[in-house]
Write a protein that holds these residues in place. Structure first.
Motif, short mmCIF file in Angstrom:
data_model
loop_
_atom_site.label_atom_id
_atom_site.label_comp_id
_atom_site.label_asym_id
_atom_site.label_seq_id
_atom_site.Cartn_x
_atom_site.Cartn_y
_atom_site.Cartn_z
N VAL A 88 0.84 -1.20 0.00
CA VAL A 88 0.00 0.00 0.00
C VAL A 88 0.88 1.25 0.00
CG1 VAL A 88 -1.66 1.34 1.38
CG2 VAL A 88 -2.05 -1.10 0.95
N GLU A 89 2.02 1.21 0.67
CA GLU A 89 2.97 2.34 0.61
C GLU A 89 3.45 2.57 -0.82
OE1 GLU A 89 6.17 1.67 3.34
OE2 GLU A 89 4.86 1.71 5.09
N GLN A 90 3.70 1.47 -1.55
CA GLN A 90 4.09 1.59 -2.96
C GLN A 90 2.99 2.28 -3.76
OE1 GLN A 90 4.87 -2.22 -4.74
NE2 GLN A 90 6.75 -2.58 -3.61
N ILE A 91 1.75 1.86 -3.51
CA ILE A 91 0.61 2.40 -4.27
C ILE A 91 0.42 3.88 -3.96
CG2 ILE A 91 -1.88 2.20 -4.70
CD1 ILE A 91 -1.54 -0.80 -3.66
N LEU A 119 -6.03 -5.05 -5.30
CA LEU A 119 -5.47 -3.75 -4.94
C LEU A 119 -6.53 -2.90 -4.23
CD1 LEU A 119 -3.14 -1.52 -7.02
CD2 LEU A 119 -5.21 -0.52 -6.11
N HIS A 120 -7.72 -2.84 -4.79
CA HIS A 120 -8.82 -2.04 -4.23
C HIS A 120 -9.13 -2.50 -2.80
CE1 HIS A 120 -13.03 -0.84 -3.51
NE2 HIS A 120 -12.77 0.16 -4.31
N ARG A 121 -9.27 -3.81 -2.64
CA ARG A 121 -9.66 -4.37 -1.34
C ARG A 121 -8.56 -4.14 -0.29
NH1 ARG A 121 -10.42 -10.74 -1.11
NH2 ARG A 121 -8.19 -10.49 -1.40
N THR A 122 -7.30 -4.39 -0.67
CA THR A 122 -6.18 -4.25 0.27
C THR A 122 -5.97 -2.78 0.65
OG1 THR A 122 -5.13 -6.17 -0.76
CG2 THR A 122 -3.75 -4.81 0.65
N GLY A 128 -8.40 2.77 4.89
CA GLY A 128 -9.76 3.23 5.22
C GLY A 128 -10.45 3.95 4.08
N VAL A 129 -9.72 4.20 2.98
CA VAL A 129 -10.33 4.82 1.80
C VAL A 129 -9.97 3.98 0.57
CG1 VAL A 129 -10.28 7.18 2.70
CG2 VAL A 129 -8.33 6.33 1.37
N THR A 130 -10.76 4.13 -0.50
CA THR A 130 -10.45 3.41 -1.73
C THR A 130 -9.32 4.13 -2.47
OG1 THR A 130 -11.98 4.67 -3.12
CG2 THR A 130 -12.89 2.76 -1.94
N PRO A 131 -8.66 3.44 -3.41
CA PRO A 131 -7.63 4.12 -4.20
C PRO A 131 -8.17 5.36 -4.93
CG PRO A 131 -7.50 1.75 -4.53
CD PRO A 131 -8.74 2.00 -3.74
N VAL A 132 -9.38 5.25 -5.46
CA VAL A 132 -9.98 6.39 -6.18
C VAL A 132 -10.18 7.57 -5.23
CG1 VAL A 132 -12.07 7.21 -7.37
CG2 VAL A 132 -11.06 4.99 -7.98
#
Length: 201
Positions: A88-91, A119-122, A128-132
């Protein structure tokens, strides 16, 4: 950092062909890193082929880590599973670096070596928020800064933060801040004027 970068090897045609063919025969002889994502992989990694000019080659995972690249979650070039929090830090780092560009969940999944669904789920479970939503928050924060620090128009700022639909940008800005971009700018200008007045007194 320079010392770590100096460990990078030359990207020969043979190694480049191994990367684009996902050739497992070369696993263990080198790893390749992608400068735009800061992720490194085994030659056999099934991730989307990078642009050649963005590739750096290292003899092993240790050297890639020393050059501050992170291991791919998909091909596990260190031999260990990448913890979700590190992924998630990478993302988030990728979003922080590329939020001005067009970003979709599929693009993020390609860049960060995972499936869109996973990716979305993780990401949501960890942050606590979605990637979008994180992309939107990042764009609005950048817009807030530009509204205060520059005299650019709202439409120009909308494009500068990667949102080319100005009415949608204005709606989203108000949703996050409770004010329109113009109201936000005026409020901050009044605050700045008041601070100057206090200092002059």
């Amino acid at each position: 950092m320079e010392a770590a970068d100096s460990m990078a090897q030359q990207l020969t045609e043979e190694k480049w062909q191994a990367i684009i063919r996902n050739d497992a025969a070369y696993d263990g002889s080198f790893v390749y890193a992608v400068k735009t994502t800061r992720i490194f992989c085994r030659p056999s990694c099934k991730s989307k082929a990078p642009n050649r000019e963005n590739v750096q080659v290292f003899a092993n995972a240790r050297q890639a880590l020393a050059a501050r690249f992170r291991p791919c979650k998909r091909c596990k070039p260190t031999g260990q599973r990448l913890p979700d929090r590190e992924w998630v830090e990478q993302i988030t780092q990728y979003i922080d670096d590329h939020f001005r560009e067009r970003l979709t969940l599929e693009m993020l999944a390609d860049a960060c070596h995972g499936s869109p669904y996973h990716l979305h789920r993780t990401f949501k479970r960890i942050t606590g928020v979605t990637p979008v939503e994180y992309v939107q928050q990042t764009r609005i924060r950048a817009a807030q800064e530009l509204l205060v620090r520059t005299g650019e128009s709202v439409a120009a700022i909308s494009s500068m933060v990667g949102m080319h639909n100005t009415p949608y940008f204005m709606t989203l800005f108000k949703k996050f801040t409770g004010r329109t971009p113009t109201e936000y700018r005026q409020m901050n200008q009044k605050q700045s004027s008041a601070e100057v007045f206090v200092h002059e007194k």
